[in-house]
Design an enzyme around this catalytic site. Structure first.
Site, PDB file in Angstrom:
ATOM      1  N   GLY A  19      71.599  36.882  58.006  1.00 28.51           N
ATOM      2  CA  GLY A  19      72.276  35.635  58.385  1.00 28.51           C
ATOM      3  C   GLY A  19      72.177  34.560  57.304  1.00 28.51           C
ATOM      4  N   ARG A  41      69.973  44.651  61.791  1.00 26.41           N
ATOM      5  CA  ARG A  41      70.481  45.534  62.843  1.00 26.41           C
ATOM      6  C   ARG A  41      70.803  46.909  62.280  1.00 26.41           C
ATOM      7  NH1 ARG A  41      73.759  41.112  66.266  1.00 26.41           N
ATOM      8  NH2 ARG A  41      74.621  40.696  64.246  1.00 26.41           N
ATOM      9  N   LEU A  71      67.942  43.048  68.705  1.00 29.74           N
ATOM     10  CA  LEU A  71      67.449  42.236  69.824  1.00 29.74           C
ATOM     11  C   LEU A  71      67.695  42.885  71.180  1.00 29.74           C
ATOM     12  CD1 LEU A  71      68.573  38.662  68.692  1.00 29.74           C
ATOM     13  CD2 LEU A  71      66.253  39.572  68.703  1.00 29.74           C
ATOM     14  N   ALA A  91      67.219  35.362  64.197  1.00 32.45           N
ATOM     15  CA  ALA A  91      68.269  36.229  64.755  1.00 32.45           C
ATOM     16  C   ALA A  91      68.706  35.759  66.122  1.00 32.45           C
ATOM     17  CB  ALA A  91      67.744  37.668  64.861  1.00 32.45           C
ATOM     18  N   SER A  92      70.011  35.825  66.367  1.00 36.97           N
ATOM     19  CA  SER A  92      70.488  35.583  67.729  1.00 36.97           C
ATOM     20  C   SER A  92      71.736  36.425  67.925  1.00 36.97           C
ATOM     21  CB  SER A  92      70.782  34.104  67.967  1.00 36.97           C
ATOM     22  OG  SER A  92      71.944  33.728  67.274  1.00 36.97           O
ATOM     23  N   LYS A 168      71.802  28.850  74.212  1.00 35.31           N
ATOM     24  CA  LYS A 168      70.846  28.257  73.265  1.00 35.31           C
ATOM     25  C   LYS A 168      69.764  27.469  74.004  1.00 35.31           C
ATOM     26  CE  LYS A 168      72.208  29.653  69.272  1.00 35.31           C
ATOM     27  NZ  LYS A 168      71.334  30.623  68.591  1.00 35.31           N
ATOM     28  N   PRO A 193      69.120  22.895  64.256  1.00 37.34           N
ATOM     29  CA  PRO A 193      70.053  22.373  63.257  1.00 37.34           C
ATOM     30  C   PRO A 193      71.378  21.912  63.862  1.00 37.34           C
ATOM     31  CG  PRO A 193      69.351  24.646  62.755  1.00 37.34           C
ATOM     32  CD  PRO A 193      69.005  24.360  64.181  1.00 37.34           C
ATOM     33  N   VAL A 194      71.935  20.849  63.260  1.00 37.38           N
ATOM     34  CA  VAL A 194      73.324  20.460  63.540  1.00 37.38           C
ATOM     35  C   VAL A 194      74.212  21.416  62.722  1.00 37.38           C
ATOM     36  CG1 VAL A 194      72.786  18.075  64.144  1.00 37.38           C
ATOM     37  CG2 VAL A 194      73.157  18.659  61.734  1.00 37.38           C
ATOM     38  N   SER A 208      79.656  30.925  59.398  1.00 32.70           N
ATOM     39  CA  SER A 208      79.414  29.564  59.880  1.00 32.70           C
ATOM     40  C   SER A 208      80.219  28.539  59.077  1.00 32.70           C
ATOM     41  CB  SER A 208      77.924  29.231  59.825  1.00 32.70           C
ATOM     42  OG  SER A 208      77.424  29.516  58.542  1.00 32.70           O
TER      43      SER A 208
END
Length: 349
Positions: A19, A41, A71, A91-92, A168, A193-194, A208
């Site tokens: 990421g 992954r 995950l 990680a998400s 989140k 984070p913004v 992103s």
């Protein structure tokens, strides 16, 4: 079991190593002399990560190792956390835009986090730093007039809150609850984070920053009326490491923000001034809020935007800067760095 590697360097596990934020964290950890293990992954991602790091001056990969772990499965998390002093859990699960049921986003986020936390606790990890999100702070608040701080949590009872923000919020709350009830003394800090900007390290970049690419390529003709904070990924990474090492950070959340608020049109104007060659491609019109809300009924990609158009988005950087001595670049510098890296790497066509 000692929490060091063969060369006596402290070992940090960074989850989700491919990421955008994770690669910058890995880079800074290696530069600071830590041993780093990261999960992917698929082991096919290893070359991408190494390419990113090589582009940033890392020549030697002796202190970097990889474990395949997802995950959604218990497999290999015990191996991933074994011997680690710290875990930075970045990680998400990838957000689904076209979900049928909000649980499709929420459950994997919470379950995946708890998998990592259990493995970390069982391995005797000292502290976990969670990459949470501004989405766990600001959503569902009406008529807000003071900047959001770490004291704020998204209001899950609000009507118009997107499942991504719910996921989140619920996963961060699950993390704090785990630490309190089952953590066995393991410490935690969270970084929220913004909007994250900053240099993309290779052409296989994170999505992103896709809006910057699309603006420069002339693919976005008009912009929704969305205000946001922006922060440089290099500063997000440094805040994670401060949250990992500072004794004061245990049990604390930190907003990763510059404290500035920009509209999407402000972003376009920064790009226009910095890159005159692309000026004609950049949008000059704003879409009325009601148009975005109607369009979102038919276009799933607009659903999250529709929940935040016209919303208040001021944030405070005070806690991280005063408690941890964190310093950051300006939002403008972060935005320009994003575009410059994309132009240099040939990503902008």
């Amino acid at each position: 079991m000692t929490n060091t590697t063969n060369n006596q360097k402290q070992l940090v596990l960074v989850t989700g190593g491919s990421g955008f934020i994770a690669v910058h964290i890995i880079l800074q950890l290696l530069q600071q002399g830590y041993a780093v293990r990261t999960t992917v992954r698929s082991l096919k991602r290893i070359d991408n990560i190494k390419e990113d790091l090589q582009n940033s001056g890392i020549k030697n990969f002796d202190d970097l190792s990889f474990v395949e772990a997802d995950l959604s499965s218990d497999k290999n998390w015990d191996m991933a956390t074994d011997g680690a002093t710290y875990v930075i859990h970045v990680a998400s699960p990838t957000p689904k835009l076209n979900f049928k049921n909000p649980d499709e986003m929420i459950r994997p986020a919470v379950d995946g986090l708890l998998r990592v936390y259990r493995a970390a606790r069982d391995a005797g990890v000292k502290r976990v730093v969670l990459t949470s999100a501004y989405g766990a702070v600001f959503a569902g608040h009406k008529n807000r007039q003071t900047p959001y701080t770490e004291e704020d949590w998204s209001n899950l009872d609000a009507k118009n809150i997107h499942p991504y923000q719910i996921s989140k919020t619920m996963s961060e709350k699950a993390a704090w609850k785990f630490i309190e009830e089952e953590g066995n003394g393991m410490e935690m800090a969270a970084v929220n984070p913004v909007g994250v900007m900053g240099p993309v390290l290779s052409a296989k970049y994170s999505h992103s920053n896709v809006q910057i690419q699309q603006m420069l390529e002339g693919k976005i003709k008009s912009l929704p009326n969305v205000d946001s904070g922006y922060v440089d990924v290099r500063d997000v990474a440094s805040l994670h490491i401060l949250a990992m090492t500072s004794p004061k950070a245990a049990g604390q959340r930190f907003l990763a923000t510059t404290g500035e608020t920009l509209s999407m049109m402000d972003v376009a104007n920064i790009l226009r001034n910095a890159f005159p060659k692309y000026a004609d491609n950049l949008p000059t019109k704003t879409i009325p809020n009601f148009v975005v809300k109607i369009a979102a009924k038919f276009n799933p990609n607009l659903r999250m935007i529709a929940t935040i158009v016209g919303g208040y988005a001021e944030t405070s950087d005070k806690k991280a800067t005063t408690m941890l001595g964190w310093t950051h670049r300006s939002a403008k510098e972060a935005i320009i760095a994003t575009a410059q890296s994309m132009i240099d790497l040939g990503i902008v066509k």
